[in-house]
Structure formats: structure tokens, C-alpha cells
Design an enzyme around this catalytic site. Structure first.
Site, PDB file in Angstrom:
ATOM      1  N   ARG A   1      12.349   2.223  27.326  1.00  0.00           N
ATOM      2  CA  ARG A   1      11.268   2.981  27.979  1.00  0.00           C
ATOM      3  C   ARG A   1      11.193   2.603  29.457  1.00  0.00           C
ATOM      4  NH1 ARG A   1       7.359   5.729  25.015  1.00  0.00           N
ATOM      5  NH2 ARG A   1       7.747   4.480  23.199  1.00  0.00           N
TER       6      ARG A   1
ATOM      7  N   ARG B   1       3.485   7.097  15.405  1.00  0.00           N
ATOM      8  CA  ARG B   1       2.569   6.977  16.543  1.00  0.00           C
ATOM      9  C   ARG B   1       1.464   7.991  16.277  1.00  0.00           C
ATOM     10  NH1 ARG B   1       7.830   6.618  19.357  1.00  0.00           N
ATOM     11  NH2 ARG B   1       8.052   4.497  20.076  1.00  0.00           N
TER      12      ARG B   1
ATOM     13  N   THR C   1       8.936  -4.562  18.676  1.00  0.00           N
ATOM     14  CA  THR C   1       9.501  -3.471  19.475  1.00  0.00           C
ATOM     15  C   THR C   1      10.823  -3.942  20.060  1.00  0.00           C
ATOM     16  OG1 THR C   1       9.308  -2.229  21.547  1.00  0.00           O
ATOM     17  CG2 THR C   1       7.946  -4.188  21.379  1.00  0.00           C
TER      18      THR C   1
ATOM     19  N   ASP D   1      11.901  -3.178  22.818  1.00  0.00           N
ATOM     20  CA  ASP D   1      11.844  -3.151  24.287  1.00  0.00           C
ATOM     21  C   ASP D   1      11.630  -4.521  24.940  1.00  0.00           C
ATOM     22  OD1 ASP D   1      12.102  -0.443  23.973  1.00  0.00           O
ATOM     23  OD2 ASP D   1       9.982   0.012  24.281  1.00  0.00           O
TER      24      ASP D   1
ATOM     25  N   ASP E   1       2.785  -2.119  22.431  1.00  0.00           N
ATOM     26  CA  ASP E   1       1.509  -2.072  23.158  1.00  0.00           C
ATOM     27  C   ASP E   1       0.589  -0.948  22.673  1.00  0.00           C
ATOM     28  OD1 ASP E   1       3.110  -0.192  24.355  1.00  0.00           O
ATOM     29  OD2 ASP E   1       2.726  -0.845  26.413  1.00  0.00           O
TER      30      ASP E   1
ATOM     31  N   GLY F   1       7.482   2.635  17.411  1.00  0.00           N
ATOM     32  CA  GLY F   1       8.885   2.798  17.021  1.00  0.00           C
ATOM     33  C   GLY F   1       9.267   1.673  16.082  1.00  0.00           C
TER      34      GLY F   1
ATOM     35  N   ASP G   1       8.934  -5.984  25.983  1.00  0.00           N
ATOM     36  CA  ASP G   1       8.170  -5.706  27.204  1.00  0.00           C
ATOM     37  C   ASP G   1       6.729  -6.208  27.137  1.00  0.00           C
ATOM     38  OD1 ASP G   1       7.348  -3.972  25.253  1.00  0.00           O
ATOM     39  OD2 ASP G   1       7.323  -2.199  26.517  1.00  0.00           O
TER      40      ASP G   1
HETATM   41  O1  F6P Z   1       9.592   1.626  22.143  1.00  0.00           O
HETATM   42  C1  F6P Z   1      10.798   1.673  21.471  1.00  0.00           C
HETATM   43  C2  F6P Z   1      11.608   2.863  21.920  1.00  0.00           C
HETATM   44  O2  F6P Z   1      12.846   2.866  21.218  1.00  0.00           O
HETATM   45  C3  F6P Z   1      11.853   2.955  23.438  1.00  0.00           C
HETATM   46  O3  F6P Z   1      12.886   2.119  23.858  1.00  0.00           O
HETATM   47  C4  F6P Z   1      12.150   4.412  23.585  1.00  0.00           C
HETATM   48  O4  F6P Z   1      11.813   4.845  24.888  1.00  0.00           O
HETATM   49  C5  F6P Z   1      11.228   5.043  22.578  1.00  0.00           C
HETATM   50  O5  F6P Z   1      10.929   4.049  21.613  1.00  0.00           O
HETATM   51  C6  F6P Z   1      11.812   6.241  21.869  1.00  0.00           C
HETATM   52  O6  F6P Z   1      10.833   6.761  21.045  1.00  0.00           O
HETATM   53  P1  F6P Z   1      11.098   7.816  19.884  1.00  0.00           P
HETATM   54  O7  F6P Z   1      11.820   7.124  18.777  1.00  0.00           O
HETATM   55  O8  F6P Z   1       9.761   8.286  19.483  1.00  0.00           O
HETATM   56  O9  F6P Z   1      11.958   8.882  20.489  1.00  0.00           O
END
Ligand code: F6P
Length: 327
Positions: free
Chosen positions: A176, A75, A130, A132, A106, A14, A134
């Protein structure tokens, strides 16, 4: 050790605010060290599909303040196949890339570790990017501070309307399966309650606190819910509270991707500058297969294999402090 002459940079997973500032730092540090710089578009997917572009100092002008990533982010499932990885390797070789700076989370480092195991002649250093926050081995990831600030900006606005209508708002934030954004934004936003993915929500306790608040003349409440909350997030928690306390006027706001956009904060820009410079310098000094991080203000390296395995534990002192202040 083979000399590094050509360095590539990409962003993956992301997007996170501060990625552009970091790309700028990587490119300019590389150029100062007489390297040739390449950007790979859309992370591992662009590596497979041969989307490489040369970068100059001017390619990264006027991006320090921009959210998102000029190199785009993705991704890639293809990269986790032997054929995908092989194609990526062939393209790197064709462009004579010796080393890579990978900016991501990660998933990005899992990919990097698998790739380095198979193709050890390409050196990779990772930068935690990120929202997050995390990853183990760093106190902060790029984009986290901006995301928390985005959340509290929204929470402040919701508080106005919550107070005007005596409502109980459940605000779901990203992260997440990590509650870091929820915890920080909850404390900074003055939330009555913070519900985290790491802790099973105790509804009896939640109701008791809400009722205590009411008897203390609190007519509105802000409850921050981390998206990975185990009952299913803000919708489910609000539904359950409405069942148990039907007289409550409950509302749900899922903040979503607004949290990931916007101009990076000064904190994220400075983090981006440090990470970018350190990543290039450490590659030149011989580091490989590691994520760079910052612990207590100092540069810190974590092997990809560890960075991907465990999350940094949450600072539960923040939750304790919030419980005191939310009375
Ligand atoms: O990892 C970053 C993040 O924004 C998380 O907080 C969230 O769960 C996820 O990506 C959302 O992913 P996407 O943008 O693919 O919906």
C-alpha cells in the site's frame, strides 16, 4: 474488572500468512486458561451478521502451516456505521462474549478503537496481522516475512529471464503506502534499484545509475517498485524510462496477491505463537484497547489510538546498504 469467560477471535483486513498459526495460538491459550472460545467469521462483517462459531482445540488442528485464514477476512464498511456497530454489539452480548482478540492492520484497530469507545464493556487486544509491516509499536507484523520471501522467490526467477534477454525489469510489490516489503525484498533480492512510496523517484538519478550499470557491463537490471510509488507504480515508471531510454528493453511484472499466499515461514509461525499467547494472557491480566507488538524481541503494547495514527519509519540504512551493493 469483569471476569473473562468467553473469548472471541477474528481476522480482518487483508489476510496474511501466519494468521492461522495465530488463531491456533489464541484458541489453545484460551482453552488452557479455561475460557470458552469463539471464532467470528469475516471480521467485523461476521460480527454484524452473527457468524460466530465455537472453537475447540481440534478446530485449530493442522492449520499452523496454512496460509490465508480459516476465519476468513473482510473489510467491513457497515461496521463504521452506528447501526452496524450496534448490531455487532448485540450479537456479542447474545453470545456472552467478554473479550476479543482482533488480528489485522490499522483499519482493524481503527474499528476496535471506535467500538471500545462506544461499548467499553467488551475488552479488545489487537494482534498486528498484515504483510505491509507498517504499524507503529512493532518491529514486525504477521505475514511480512512470508511476503518478503514470496517476493524474492519470484525475483530470483525473473532474474534468470532478465539476464538471458538483457532486460530491465520493473517489479511492483505490495505494501500500500509503505515501502517496507519493497525495501526488504529489494535488498534480499539484489535489486539494482528500490523505488519507495516514501521517497519521490528522481528519474535523473535513476537513469544515471542504469547507465553507470551498463558501462559496468551490467546488461540486465531488477528494479523493485513499491505499489504506492508516487509516479503511479511500476507501469508508469517503466513507461517514463522507456521514453527517456528507448533502446532499453523494459518489462513490468506486478506480483500482486501471490505475495499474500502460501505457507508461513518459521519466523511468522513463531511470531504468531508469541502474539497469540501474549494477547490472551494480557487480556486476562487486564489489558484493553491496545495492540500487542514486538520491539527488540520484547512484548510491547501500543494503544489502538496511536497504532492507527503513524507508520513505523523505514530503516533507511537498508537502502544505503543496497546502493553500495548494487554497483
Ligand atoms: O494491506 C495488505 C495489502 O495486501 C496491501 O499491500 C495492498 O495494497 C492491499 O492489501 C490490497 O488489498 P486487496 O486484497 O483488497 O486488493
Amino acid at each position: 474488572m469483569q471476569k473473562i469467560e468467553r473469548l472471541a477471535v477474528f481476522s480482518s483486513g487483508g489476510d496474511a500468512p501466519g494468521m492461522n498459526a495465530c488463531i491456533r495460538a489464541v484458541v489453545r491459550t484460551g482453552l488452557v486458561n479455561k475460557l470458552r472460545l469463539y471464532g467470528i467469521m469475516r471480521g467485523y462483517q461476521g460480527m454484524i451478521e452473527d457468524e460466530f462459531k465455537p472453537l475447540t482445540s481440534r478446530s485449530v488442528s493442522n492449520i499452523i502451516q496454512r496460509g490465508g485464514t480459516i476465519l476468513k477476512a473482510a473489510r467491513s464498511k457497515d461496521f463504521m456505521t452506528p447501526e452496524g456497530m450496534q448490531k455487532a454489539y448485540e450479537n456479542l452480548k447474545q453470545h456472552q462474549i467478554d473479550a476479543i482478540v482482533a488480528i489485522g492492520g490499522d483499519g482493524t484497530f481503527k474499528g476496535a478503537e471506535a467500538f471500545c469507545t462506544k461499548y467499553p464493556d467488551i475488552r479488545i487486544v489487537g494482534i498486528p496481522g498484515t504483510i505491509d509491516n507498517d504499524l507503529t509499536g512493532t518491529d514486525y507484523t504477521l505475514g511480512f516475512d512470508t511476503a518478503v520471501n514470496n517476493v524474492i522467490e519470484a525475483v530470483d526467477k525473473i532474474r534468470d529471464t532478465a539476464a538471458s534477454h538483457d532486460r530491465c525489469f520493473f517489479i511492483e510489490v505490495m505494501g500500500r503506502d509503505s515501502g517496507c516489503i519493497a525495501l526488504w525484498a529489494g535488498l534480499a533480492g539484489g535489486a539494482e534499484e528500490i523505488l519507495l512510496p516514501e521517497i519521490m523517484t528522481d528519474f535523473d538519478e535513476l537513469i544515471q545509475k542504469l547507465e553507470e550499470g551498463k558501462s559496468n557491463n551490467k546488461n540486465s537490471s531488477i528494479i523493485i517498485v513499491g505499489e504506492g510509488e508516487k509516479n503511479g507504480g511500476a507501469d508508469e515508471v517503466a513507461h517514463k524510462i522507456k521514453e527517456l531510454l528507448p533502446h532499453y528493453d523494459t518489462k513490468v511484472t506486478i506480483l500482486g496477491h501471490v505475495q499474500r499466499g502460501g505457507s508461513p515461514t518459521a519466523f511468522d509461525r513463531i511470531l504468531a505463537a508469541k502474539f497469540g499467547v501474549w494477547a490472551v494472557e494480557s487480556l486476562l491480566a487486564g489489558e484493553n484497547r491496545k495492540m500487542i507488538g514486538i520491539l527488540k524481541g520484547e512484548k510491547f503494547f501500543t494503544p489502538f489510538s496511536q497504532a492507527t495514527k503513524q507508520h513505523e519509519p523505514l530503516d533507511m540504512e537498508l537502502l544505503r546498504i543496497n546502493t553500495i551493493l548494487a554497483t
